[in-house]
Design an enzyme around this catalytic site. Structure first.
Site, PDB file in Angstrom:
ATOM      1  N   LYS A 182      -2.497  -2.021  -3.155  1.00 50.42           N
ATOM      2  CA  LYS A 182      -3.546  -1.170  -2.571  1.00 50.42           C
ATOM      3  C   LYS A 182      -3.154   0.282  -2.760  1.00 50.42           C
ATOM      4  O   LYS A 182      -2.436   0.858  -1.935  1.00 50.42           O
ATOM      5  CB  LYS A 182      -3.712  -1.503  -1.084  1.00 50.42           C
ATOM      6  CG  LYS A 182      -4.679  -0.587  -0.339  1.00 50.42           C
ATOM      7  CD  LYS A 182      -5.115  -1.182   0.983  1.00 50.42           C
ATOM      8  CE  LYS A 182      -5.972  -0.199   1.765  1.00 50.42           C
ATOM      9  NZ  LYS A 182      -6.628  -0.821   2.917  1.00 50.42           N
TER      10      LYS A 182
ATOM     11  N   GLU B  42       0.814  -1.216   0.000  1.00 53.45           N
ATOM     12  CA  GLU B  42       0.000   0.000   0.000  1.00 53.45           C
ATOM     13  C   GLU B  42       0.846   1.265   0.000  1.00 53.45           C
ATOM     14  O   GLU B  42       1.269   1.731   1.054  1.00 53.45           O
ATOM     15  CB  GLU B  42      -0.944   0.017   1.220  1.00 53.45           C
ATOM     16  CG  GLU B  42      -1.811   1.277   1.273  1.00 53.45           C
ATOM     17  CD  GLU B  42      -2.775   1.325   2.447  1.00 53.45           C
ATOM     18  OE1 GLU B  42      -2.704   0.449   3.333  1.00 53.45           O
ATOM     19  OE2 GLU B  42      -3.602   2.258   2.483  1.00 53.45           O
TER      20      GLU B  42
END
Ligand code: 13P
Length: 344
Positions: A226, A184
């Protein structure tokens, strides 16, 4: 075995990643650290206690039908060890709902030395041992969040590289432990920058991340990306429309994310719940047949916030809050299919 054939261990990772990305479903992020959970509670007058956090997470995990639209849930160290009020382990509640359990393992974004206004995510020390414990408890994937701010003269190369390196080192350790890493890199929406600037920074951040993942020999088939959606800064006077956001986001991803990655699961990053669903829906309507990866959600606030605002720690509101949570999960499950109809 051919050069590019996956070993049995790699096949296992790839198959978990595909299950996390299964049709019509996405990921529920409920991995707020205690300080973050407390901050959100404080705004609503909810006590900042372990009991209140447990009650909230129990409410989420006992929501009827949660597994219809949620493939996986990201937990936090406190939560993965907790039990519901009747003594059932949270991990058992997830298993009963058919939801794959994962765990946030980073230790938070800290000031990056000599880089005012920039952060680097910590947590690599003893990570190998921690991952082994979580895997043994039943987790099948992990999450690490890096934070990139946009501002005057930032992000710097040093910040992008330090964060990308941390993400890649983490991802390598996850795969060694048999856990699928959610990678992420979050470019924040704070600031008055334009959509174009967010696109430029997001592309630079993703290119650094994938260069480092390659250097660290991370198996792309066995990870999930992500990212942020590409948005106009929250204080930018000109706000890009839904279709422009959808198209810009996917075009940036097409440039920077290899097709071997099975899925992209967006964070919501402070967008309203409704806008996050509408934008994800537009990406799937316009790009689902052309994009090489699944486009789904890994939202925290955009799933939890409306329900938390109704609940406010009051047990008599629990069932109504669960209905709201289910509504957001359903909306995003539909958006992942490109079939979300916003309320009139
Ligand atoms: P938001 O959807 O609230 O941005 O949270 C997602 C997340 O897990 C951030 O790390």
């Amino acid at each position: 075995m051919g050069l590019l054939e996956l070993t049995p261990v790699a096949q296992d990772l790839a198959s978990t990643a595909r299950m996390m990305m299964q049709a019509g479903k996405g990921i529920l992020a409920m991995d707020e650290s205690n300080p973050t959970a407390n901050r959100r509670f404080a705004k609503l007058g909810i006590p900042e206690t372990v009991d209140a956090r447990r009650a909230w997470r129990e409410l989420i995990l006992t929501t009827p039908g949660l597994g219809e639209h949620i493939s996986s849930a990201i937990l936090y160290d406190e939560t993965i060890r907790q039990t519901a009020s009747d003594g059932t382990a949270f991990l058992m509640l997830l298993a009963k709902a058919g939801i794959i359990a994962g765990i946030k393992v980073d230790a938070g974004a800290k000031d990056l030395a000599a880089h005012p206004g920039e952060k680097v995510t910590e947590g690599l020390d003893r990570l190998r041992e921690r991952l082994a414990e979580y895997r043994q408890m039943g987790a099948r994937f992990a999450k690490w969040r890096a934070v990139i701010a946009i501002g005057k003269g930032i992000p710097s190369r040093g910040c992008l590289e330090a964060n990308a390196h941390g993400l890649a080192r983490y991802a390598g350790l996850c795969q060694e432990a048999g856990l699928v890493p959610i990678v992420e890199p979050e470019v924040l929406m704070d600031g008055d920058h334009t959509l174009e600037r967010c696109a430029e920074v997001t592309e630079a951040a993703l290119r650094s991340v994938f260069a480092q993942l390659y250097e660290q020999r991370v198996l792309l088939e066995g990870m999930i990306l992500k990212p942020n959606m590409v948005l106009s800064g929250a204080d930018c006077p000109v706000q890009a429309g839904v279709e422009e956001v959808a198209d810009t986001t996917v075009k940036v991803l097409l440039r920077a994310v290899p097709a071997a990655v099975p899925g992209i699961a967006f964070l919501s990053g402070g967008q309203s719940a409704e806008m996050a669903s509408v934008r994800l829906n537009a990406m799937n309507v316009r790009w689902r047949d052309k994009a090489p990866w699944a486009l789904t959600f890994s939202f925290s606030r955009a799933i939890q916030q409306p329900a938390m605002e109704l609940w406010k720690g009051d047990a008599s509101q629990a069932a109504a809050a669960q209905r709201l949570l289910y509504q957001r999960a359903t909306a995003n499950g539909m958006a992942r299919r490109g079939a979300y109809q916003p309320p009139a």
